[in-house]
Motif scaffolding. Structure first.
Motif, PDB file in Angstrom:
ATOM      1  N   ILE A  91       0.857  -1.186   0.000  1.00  0.00           N
ATOM      2  CA  ILE A  91       0.000   0.000   0.000  1.00  0.00           C
ATOM      3  C   ILE A  91       0.893   1.237   0.000  1.00  0.00           C
ATOM      4  CG2 ILE A  91      -1.922  -1.140   1.177  1.00  0.00           C
ATOM      5  CD1 ILE A  91      -0.992   0.175   3.782  1.00  0.00           C
ATOM      6  N   LYS A  92       0.324   2.375  -0.355  1.00  0.00           N
ATOM      7  CA  LYS A  92       1.059   3.649  -0.354  1.00  0.00           C
ATOM      8  C   LYS A  92       0.251   4.686   0.408  1.00  0.00           C
ATOM      9  CE  LYS A  92       3.651   2.891  -4.652  1.00  0.00           C
ATOM     10  NZ  LYS A  92       3.284   1.457  -4.734  1.00  0.00           N
ATOM     11  N   ASN A  93       0.944   5.666   0.975  1.00  0.00           N
ATOM     12  CA  ASN A  93       0.293   6.655   1.827  1.00  0.00           C
ATOM     13  C   ASN A  93      -0.828   7.415   1.136  1.00  0.00           C
ATOM     14  OD1 ASN A  93       1.257   6.732   4.578  1.00  0.00           O
ATOM     15  ND2 ASN A  93       3.277   7.213   3.748  1.00  0.00           N
ATOM     16  N   ASN A  94      -0.704   7.614  -0.171  1.00  0.00           N
ATOM     17  CA  ASN A  94      -1.719   8.387  -0.884  1.00  0.00           C
ATOM     18  C   ASN A  94      -2.818   7.527  -1.506  1.00  0.00           C
ATOM     19  OD1 ASN A  94      -0.644  10.996  -0.363  1.00  0.00           O
ATOM     20  ND2 ASN A  94       0.885  10.697  -1.978  1.00  0.00           N
ATOM     21  N   ASP A  95      -2.749   6.211  -1.314  1.00  0.00           N
ATOM     22  CA  ASP A  95      -3.804   5.344  -1.826  1.00  0.00           C
ATOM     23  C   ASP A  95      -5.144   5.719  -1.194  1.00  0.00           C
ATOM     24  OD1 ASP A  95      -1.946   3.982  -3.297  1.00  0.00           O
ATOM     25  OD2 ASP A  95      -1.908   2.196  -2.021  1.00  0.00           O
ATOM     26  N   PRO A  96      -6.209   5.805  -2.004  1.00  0.00           N
ATOM     27  CA  PRO A  96      -7.533   6.121  -1.441  1.00  0.00           C
ATOM     28  C   PRO A  96      -8.179   4.893  -0.801  1.00  0.00           C
ATOM     29  CG  PRO A  96      -7.694   5.869  -3.810  1.00  0.00           C
ATOM     30  CD  PRO A  96      -6.235   5.734  -3.473  1.00  0.00           C
ATOM     31  N   VAL A  97      -8.824   5.104   0.338  1.00  0.00           N
ATOM     32  CA  VAL A  97      -9.553   4.047   1.038  1.00  0.00           C
ATOM     33  C   VAL A  97     -11.042   4.369   0.938  1.00  0.00           C
ATOM     34  CG1 VAL A  97      -9.975   2.912   3.251  1.00  0.00           C
ATOM     35  CG2 VAL A  97      -7.658   3.610   2.619  1.00  0.00           C
ATOM     36  N   ILE A  99     -14.698   4.203   2.048  1.00  0.00           N
ATOM     37  CA  ILE A  99     -15.325   3.976   3.339  1.00  0.00           C
ATOM     38  C   ILE A  99     -16.630   3.205   3.154  1.00  0.00           C
ATOM     39  CG2 ILE A  99     -16.155   5.036   5.456  1.00  0.00           C
ATOM     40  CD1 ILE A  99     -13.129   5.434   4.785  1.00  0.00           C
ATOM     41  N   SER A 100     -16.677   1.997   3.743  1.00  0.00           N
ATOM     42  CA  SER A 100     -17.863   1.151   3.648  1.00  0.00           C
ATOM     43  C   SER A 100     -18.834   1.466   4.786  1.00  0.00           C
ATOM     44  CB  SER A 100     -17.458  -0.317   3.713  1.00  0.00           C
ATOM     45  OG  SER A 100     -17.068  -0.657   5.038  1.00  0.00           O
ATOM     46  N   LYS A 101     -20.001   0.829   4.750  1.00  0.00           N
ATOM     47  CA  LYS A 101     -20.978   1.007   5.825  1.00  0.00           C
ATOM     48  C   LYS A 101     -20.429   0.506   7.161  1.00  0.00           C
ATOM     49  CE  LYS A 101     -25.186   0.840   2.995  1.00  0.00           C
ATOM     50  NZ  LYS A 101     -26.474   0.130   2.746  1.00  0.00           N
ATOM     51  N   ASN A 102     -19.581  -0.518   7.091  1.00  0.00           N
ATOM     52  CA  ASN A 102     -18.994  -1.050   8.324  1.00  0.00           C
ATOM     53  C   ASN A 102     -18.089  -0.027   9.022  1.00  0.00           C
ATOM     54  OD1 ASN A 102     -20.167  -3.594   7.934  1.00  0.00           O
ATOM     55  ND2 ASN A 102     -18.464  -4.261   6.641  1.00  0.00           N
ATOM     56  N   ALA A 103     -17.464   0.848   8.220  1.00  0.00           N
ATOM     57  CA  ALA A 103     -16.546   1.845   8.774  1.00  0.00           C
ATOM     58  C   ALA A 103     -17.205   3.220   8.917  1.00  0.00           C
ATOM     59  CB  ALA A 103     -15.314   1.954   7.878  1.00  0.00           C
ATOM     60  N   TRP A 104     -18.484   3.284   8.756  1.00  0.00           N
ATOM     61  CA  TRP A 104     -19.232   4.546   8.829  1.00  0.00           C
ATOM     62  C   TRP A 104     -19.397   4.933  10.302  1.00  0.00           C
ATOM     63  CZ3 TRP A 104     -25.059   4.931   7.091  1.00  0.00           C
ATOM     64  CH2 TRP A 104     -25.465   6.268   7.132  1.00  0.00           C
ATOM     65  N   ALA A 105     -18.846   6.064  10.663  1.00  0.00           N
ATOM     66  CA  ALA A 105     -18.794   6.470  12.068  1.00  0.00           C
ATOM     67  C   ALA A 105     -20.163   6.500  12.730  1.00  0.00           C
ATOM     68  CB  ALA A 105     -18.125   7.833  12.197  1.00  0.00           C
ATOM     69  N   THR A 106     -21.151   7.058  12.042  1.00  0.00           N
ATOM     70  CA  THR A 106     -22.481   7.195  12.652  1.00  0.00           C
ATOM     71  C   THR A 106     -23.465   6.131  12.182  1.00  0.00           C
ATOM     72  OG1 THR A 106     -23.097   8.774  10.916  1.00  0.00           O
ATOM     73  CG2 THR A 106     -22.204   9.681  12.959  1.00  0.00           C
ATOM     74  N   GLU A 120     -17.132   9.151   6.799  1.00  0.00           N
ATOM     75  CA  GLU A 120     -18.466   9.149   6.182  1.00  0.00           C
ATOM     76  C   GLU A 120     -18.512   8.090   5.090  1.00  0.00           C
ATOM     77  OE1 GLU A 120     -20.042  13.429   5.739  1.00  0.00           O
ATOM     78  OE2 GLU A 120     -17.862  13.642   5.758  1.00  0.00           O
ATOM     79  N   VAL A 121     -19.619   7.356   5.040  1.00  0.00           N
ATOM     80  CA  VAL A 121     -19.769   6.274   4.089  1.00  0.00           C
ATOM     81  C   VAL A 121     -19.688   6.799   2.656  1.00  0.00           C
ATOM     82  CG1 VAL A 121     -22.313   6.390   3.982  1.00  0.00           C
ATOM     83  CG2 VAL A 121     -21.138   4.230   3.522  1.00  0.00           C
ATOM     84  N   GLY A 122     -18.992   6.038   1.813  1.00  0.00           N
ATOM     85  CA  GLY A 122     -18.869   6.387   0.408  1.00  0.00           C
ATOM     86  C   GLY A 122     -17.710   7.306   0.082  1.00  0.00           C
ATOM     87  N   LYS A 123     -17.127   7.948   1.089  1.00  0.00           N
ATOM     88  CA  LYS A 123     -15.991   8.853   0.852  1.00  0.00           C
ATOM     89  C   LYS A 123     -14.725   8.059   0.582  1.00  0.00           C
ATOM     90  CE  LYS A 123     -17.711  13.064   1.538  1.00  0.00           C
ATOM     91  NZ  LYS A 123     -17.358  13.850   2.730  1.00  0.00           N
ATOM     92  N   GLU A 124     -13.764   8.690  -0.098  1.00  0.00           N
ATOM     93  CA  GLU A 124     -12.441   8.098  -0.287  1.00  0.00           C
ATOM     94  C   GLU A 124     -11.426   8.933   0.489  1.00  0.00           C
ATOM     95  OE1 GLU A 124     -11.537   7.638  -4.427  1.00  0.00           O
ATOM     96  OE2 GLU A 124     -12.731   5.800  -4.581  1.00  0.00           O
ATOM     97  N   VAL A 125     -10.723   8.280   1.394  1.00  0.00           N
ATOM     98  CA  VAL A 125      -9.785   8.970   2.291  1.00  0.00           C
ATOM     99  C   VAL A 125      -8.408   8.335   2.134  1.00  0.00           C
ATOM    100  CG1 VAL A 125      -9.317   9.625   4.679  1.00  0.00           C
ATOM    101  CG2 VAL A 125     -11.687   9.319   3.910  1.00  0.00           C
ATOM    102  N   PRO A 126      -7.353   9.154   1.909  1.00  0.00           N
ATOM    103  CA  PRO A 126      -6.008   8.574   1.728  1.00  0.00           C
ATOM    104  C   PRO A 126      -5.505   7.871   2.983  1.00  0.00           C
ATOM    105  CG  PRO A 126      -5.900  10.971   1.844  1.00  0.00           C
ATOM    106  CD  PRO A 126      -7.347  10.619   1.760  1.00  0.00           C
ATOM    107  N   VAL A 144     -11.464  -0.129  11.112  1.00  0.00           N
ATOM    108  CA  VAL A 144     -12.270  -0.984  10.245  1.00  0.00           C
ATOM    109  C   VAL A 144     -11.989  -0.658   8.785  1.00  0.00           C
ATOM    110  CG1 VAL A 144     -14.616  -1.605   9.546  1.00  0.00           C
ATOM    111  CG2 VAL A 144     -14.061  -1.326  11.975  1.00  0.00           C
ATOM    112  N   ALA A 145     -11.867   0.638   8.476  1.00  0.00           N
ATOM    113  CA  ALA A 145     -11.616   1.057   7.095  1.00  0.00           C
ATOM    114  C   ALA A 145     -10.296   0.487   6.573  1.00  0.00           C
ATOM    115  CB  ALA A 145     -11.616   2.582   7.000  1.00  0.00           C
ATOM    116  N   ILE A 146      -9.229   0.578   7.382  1.00  0.00           N
ATOM    117  CA  ILE A 146      -7.927   0.094   6.907  1.00  0.00           C
ATOM    118  C   ILE A 146      -7.892  -1.427   6.887  1.00  0.00           C
ATOM    119  CG2 ILE A 146      -6.638  -0.092   9.089  1.00  0.00           C
ATOM    120  CD1 ILE A 146      -5.378   1.505   5.817  1.00  0.00           C
ATOM    121  N   ALA A 147      -8.589  -2.068   7.821  1.00  0.00           N
ATOM    122  CA  ALA A 147      -8.638  -3.530   7.848  1.00  0.00           C
ATOM    123  C   ALA A 147      -9.286  -4.063   6.576  1.00  0.00           C
ATOM    124  CB  ALA A 147      -9.411  -4.003   9.075  1.00  0.00           C
TER     125      ALA A 147
END
Length: 398
Positions: A91-97, A99-106, A120-126, A144-147
């Protein structure tokens, strides 16, 4: 360099040569009186341990092997795997992750009332943002998101965690999730947490750099690192991680340096946020005040010479191929001794780096370290006449 004397000993009916001598340390600045080392402080927690990072010496411990819920100390393992994946280029630091429903904070009910990065669900976060969210913000959603990004699912990531735990020698640990929220079999020990902390600092130093970061802001929300020792000006703490759940109590793995010494402290199951800081500070202060990490010999340094038979040289230099760091009570350098034992008669030819014996470092008659003793130079066979003379001498020696 130590002064040495030679004496003969008999082992299994064979005569060997042993060097016995004191290491020549400079002790001009040390007291001639024996150092008084008090007992380790009493620690108000379910389990604790204090370890020298360099030598692995356990300086203090209490209930270090009882199984405890790690809470967010779990994130040290999650972070370790992220560091290893970055290091290997998977993986690389700038790779987008994504965000699934499992990793959705709320959106995921298991996160209710816990520490979050607020993804937030559906977002892409590096990944570099997610990584700070894990380490500094202690975000369960970030874990959860990185896992899911690394392993495809959190279950598969937990398998990776357990595989790494086995590889690192964390024999009492078992991980069921990436974040540390209470789970039935999700357990570890203070000793295993110290092992993991050491591996993180040693194996993925770039990942460890993030642990001293005092705050992190994502999406306009600022989170302050819960490791209050980072603000303690009386000691140089540069990590690691806090943890808390109702089941686990309040925990803290911390690491600090003083001069050439680095200590790792683990306090698990304290009764308050303040208590875990106070108890960790007590351990670290005790270690730095009464102990030191000292290296009496450096790799490749000559500490003795010995007679060589039938060679093109009469003597060979002996030493070690690695440094000899040890943890000793402060003021005890003057009482260190070295015992060098040869395991064979030195007869040419000898290759450079050939193991010919053992070096024992001793304090008050007790072995506190041992290292292979090697030849520091190559010795070829001598001329025929010299070999004949040495052969005759050896018959009398035997």
């Amino acid at each position: 360099m130590p002064s040495s004397l030679v004496k003969k000993i008999t082992t299994n009916g064979k005569k060997l040569l042993t060097f016995v001598g004191c290491i020549a340390f400079s002790i001009s600045s040390l007291s001639h009186a024996s150092a008084i080392i008090p007992s380790p402080p009493q620690i108000n927690a379910k389990g604790h341990i204090l370890v020298d990072f360099t030598t692995g010496k356990v300086i203090a411990e209490g209930n270090a092997d009882i199984l405890l819920a790690p809470a967010s100390l779990t994130k040290i393992m999650t972070s370790y795997i992220v560091g290893k994946e970055l290091q290997s280029g998977n993986i690389k630091n700038n790779d987008p992750v994504k965000i699934s429903k499992n990793a959705w904070a709320t959106g995921n009910p298991i996160f209710k009332g816990s520490s979050l990065m607020f993804l937030e669900v559906g977002k892409e976060v590096p990944i570099h943002e997610i990584n700070q969210g894990i380490i500094v913000a202690s975000g369960n959603d970030a874990c959860v998101a990185i896992a899911e990004h690394i392993a495809g699912s959190e279950g598969a990531f937990a398998d990776m965690m357990n595989a790494y735990a086995e590889q690192l020698g964390m024999s009492s640990s078992y991980f069921e999730n990436s974040h540390g929220l209470d789970s039935t079999e999700h357990k570890t020990t203070a000793r295993d947490m110290a092992t993991l902390a050491k591996a993180l600092i040693r194996d993925v130093p770039e990942e460890y750099e993030i642990y001293k970061q005092k705050s992190y802001t994502y999406n306009g929300i600022k989170t302050v690192n819960r490791n209050g020792l980072l603000w303690d000006k009386s000691m140089n703490v540069d990590g690691l991680k806090t943890g808390h759940t109702a089941q686990a109590g309040y925990s803290l793995v911390s690491s600090a340096t003083k001069g050439d010494m680095r200590l790792i402290s683990v306090v698990m199951g304290a009764n308050s946020e303040r208590s875990r800081l106070v108890e960790s500070r007590k351990l670290l202060n005790y270690g730095f005040r009464f102990f030191e990490t000292y290296t009496p010999y450096k790799a490749g340094e000559t500490f003795a010479t010995n007679r060589v038979w039938m060679g093109d040289k009469k003597e060979v230099e002996l030493g070690i191929l690695e440094d000899t760091p040890i943890t000793i009570p402060r003021g005890q350098r003057k009482n260190l001794k070295a015992n060098f034992e040869l395991n064979k008669q030195l007869v040419a030819p000898l290759t450079k780096g050939e193991v010919v014996g053992t070096v024992f470092l001793q304090l008050d008659g007790e072995d506190i370290g041992q290292y292979p003793m090697v030849t520091l130079q190559e010795i070829n066979e001598g001329g025929m006449f010299d070999r004949l003379v040495d052969y005759i001498k050896l018959q009398f020696t035997h």
